[in-house]
Every structure is written in C-alpha cells, then in structure tokens.
Design an enzyme around this catalytic site. Structure first.
Site, PDB file in Angstrom:
ATOM      1  N   ARG A  94     -33.836  85.350-115.566  1.00  0.00           N
ATOM      2  CA  ARG A  94     -33.603  84.312-116.573  1.00  0.00           C
ATOM      3  C   ARG A  94     -32.106  84.152-116.810  1.00  0.00           C
ATOM      4  NH1 ARG A  94     -37.421  82.502-120.031  1.00  0.00           N
ATOM      5  NH2 ARG A  94     -35.894  82.271-121.675  1.00  0.00           N
ATOM      6  N   ASN A 110     -24.932  93.100-113.772  1.00  0.00           N
ATOM      7  CA  ASN A 110     -26.053  92.529-113.017  1.00  0.00           C
ATOM      8  C   ASN A 110     -25.900  92.921-111.554  1.00  0.00           C
ATOM      9  OD1 ASN A 110     -28.284  90.728-112.411  1.00  0.00           O
ATOM     10  ND2 ASN A 110     -26.772  89.268-111.609  1.00  0.00           N
ATOM     11  N   GLU A 146     -21.360  82.614-117.060  1.00  0.00           N
ATOM     12  CA  GLU A 146     -21.470  81.902-115.780  1.00  0.00           C
ATOM     13  C   GLU A 146     -22.474  82.621-114.883  1.00  0.00           C
ATOM     14  OE1 GLU A 146     -18.191  80.447-112.560  1.00  0.00           O
ATOM     15  OE2 GLU A 146     -17.510  81.479-114.359  1.00  0.00           O
ATOM     16  N   ASP A 148     -24.195  84.579-112.246  1.00  0.00           N
ATOM     17  CA  ASP A 148     -23.705  85.388-111.122  1.00  0.00           C
ATOM     18  C   ASP A 148     -22.195  85.224-110.921  1.00  0.00           C
ATOM     19  OD1 ASP A 148     -26.368  86.133-110.650  1.00  0.00           O
ATOM     20  OD2 ASP A 148     -26.698  84.417-109.329  1.00  0.00           O
TER      21      ASP A 148
HETATM   22  C1  GRF Z   1     -32.780  92.654-106.200  1.00  0.00           C
HETATM   23  O1  GRF Z   1     -32.639  92.135-104.911  1.00  0.00           O
HETATM   24  C2  GRF Z   1     -31.583  92.309-107.039  1.00  0.00           C
HETATM   25  O2  GRF Z   1     -30.394  92.270-106.315  1.00  0.00           O
HETATM   26  C3  GRF Z   1     -31.934  90.928-107.524  1.00  0.00           C
HETATM   27  O3  GRF Z   1     -33.313  90.968-107.769  1.00  0.00           O
HETATM   28  C4  GRF Z   1     -33.901  91.967-106.948  1.00  0.00           C
HETATM   29  C5  GRF Z   1     -34.625  92.905-107.851  1.00  0.00           C
HETATM   30  O4  GRF Z   1     -35.381  93.844-107.142  1.00  0.00           O
HETATM   31  N1  GRF Z   1     -31.150  90.554-108.686  1.00  0.00           N
HETATM   32  P1  GRF Z   1     -36.100  95.019-107.917  1.00  0.00           P
HETATM   33  O5  GRF Z   1     -36.982  94.376-108.988  1.00  0.00           O
HETATM   34  O6  GRF Z   1     -35.046  95.897-108.531  1.00  0.00           O
HETATM   35  O7  GRF Z   1     -36.924  95.728-106.887  1.00  0.00           O
END
Ligand code: GRF
Length: 223
Positions: A94, A110, A146, A148
């Site tokens: 989200r 993140n 922003e 990502d």
């Molecule tokens: C990962 O690829 C992460 O980089 C992206 O969402 C995915 C999450 O995977 N933001 P998980 O739920 O931690 O297995």
C-alpha cells in the site's frame, strides 16, 4: 535486554523477509525485538508466521475506513502504541499517506526488488528482463512520501542469466533480499545508520552511494 532494537513489520503477503528477521533474531544474529507484525490482509501468511513466533499481530481491513488517510492514521497510531524504534515495510503493498508517515521519516525502511533508482513500483523482474539488463537486484531504502523513492541504504546485485523468466529471477533474488534486509536491520540495531536530510549517514559519514551486500552477507562501504 534494554538495547534490543524494537521493530514493527508491515507485510501484506507471504512474509519470507519477516521470516528471515525472525530466524536471525532466534539464532542470535540480530539484537532485535519484533514488537508487532501488522497487515492490511487478514489472511496474510506473514501474520501466521508471526503468531507461530509469539509476536503480537494486527490485521486491519482498509475497506472498513472512509479513506486512505483514516486507515493509515489508525494503523500508525496502533503501531505507535508498541513504541517501535524502526518500522520495516516488507512486502507491504500500500502507498502510505505522507502526513501519517511524516513523524516516522528516518525510522522506516522498505525492501524493494530492484536496483533503485531503477524500476520503482511493480513488475520489477519483468521490466529488468524486458530492458535486457545484465544485472538485477534489490534495495533497502528509507521510506519517504515518494513511492520507492527514499534514500537508498544498501543494494544486492545478481546477474541476469540467459533464459531467465521473471519467476526464475525473483526466486534467485529472494534469498539475497533476506540477507540484505537482515544486514540493514543489523546496522540499525547497532545504531550505525541514520537519515541525514536526503542522504544516508553510515558510521558517522555521508555515503556517496549505497552500501553493497557482499556474498558473505556483510555490507561493503563504497570507496
Ligand atoms: C519482496 O520481493 C520485497 O522485495 C517486495 O515484496 C516482496 C515481499 O516478499 N517489497 P515476502 O512477503 O517478504 O516474502
């Protein structure tokens, strides 16, 4: 145990990155306490992983709120009640309201499956392949308003191989993501990393470019 870094993890799905943090905590590799795992999906496997590890969980359904801002505000108020030092977005699907995020800037990170600043948003593996990239990877960055787009702390790079499909690339990248996130959270736990304006401060020095994850799981400082 007063020094343990208190972490809240937000996840919408599978939770393999959360699982990596739980494992590192259990193995004594990370001095953290996961104080909450929260999700916008009641059936997210990440919540079950947390329950199995005796971590408090929270599932909030956005459909029960008038708008995005009121959902985000309730979510972050509840997260705040657990007094985390750091919020980790690990597959939280989200976009967050900038007003709710503002007090957490510098205390929220993140993990994103691309070599940021390339490929913000979705379908990163598909886009790397479509562009014929020789390398792909993942990044951990400070969360800002922003998408990502916040300052990148560290990245891991993998080669794109002949015949790779998006699924193959994703599967090969995932264990590297786990090591990257664990290493970055370790830096926070050791109080070695901070946001300084729109730059990243590491061991007291502003980084000229992101740290790079080495094959041994440690982070290399750029020259
Ligand atoms: C990962 O690829 C992460 O980089 C992206 O969402 C995915 C999450 O995977 N933001 P998980 O739920 O931690 O297995």
């Amino acid at each position: 145990m007063a020094d343990l870094l208190r972490i809240a993890v937000l996840a919408s799905g599978r939770g393999s990155n959360l699982e990596a943090l739980i494992a590192a905590r259990r193995d004594g590799a990370l001095p953290i306490e996961i104080v909450l795992v929260a999700s916008d999906k009641a059936h997210a496997p990440a919540l079950r992983l947390a329950e199995d590890a005796d971590i408090p969980t929270l599932a909030l359904d956005p459909r029960g709120y008038a708008d995005r801002a009121s959902f985000d505000s309730d979510l972050f108020e509840r997260i705040g009640a657990h007094a985390p030092d750091l919020i980790v977005l690990a597959g939280f699907m989200r976009i967050l309201d900038p007003r709710v995020l503002a007090p957490w800037i510098g205390r929220a990170i993140n993990i994103h499956p691309s070599l940021l600043p390339k490929y913000r948003g979705l379908k990163t593996h598909e886009r790397a392949l479509a562009n014929g990239d020789a390398a792909h990877g993942a990044s951990v960055h400070f969360v800002t308003s922003e998408l990502d787009g916040g300052p990148v702390i560290a990245r891991v790079e993998i080669p794109v191989l002949a015949g790779d499909t998006p699924a193959m690339l994703a599967a090969r990248l995932l264990p590297c993501e786990h090591r990257l996130l664990t290493a970055c959270v370790g830096l926070f736990a050791q109080r070695r990393i901070a946001l300084d304006g729109d730059r990243v401060r590491h061991d007291g020095r502003l980084l000229p470019s992101p740290l790079a994850l080495r094959p041994d799981g440690t982070l290399a400082v750029p020259a």
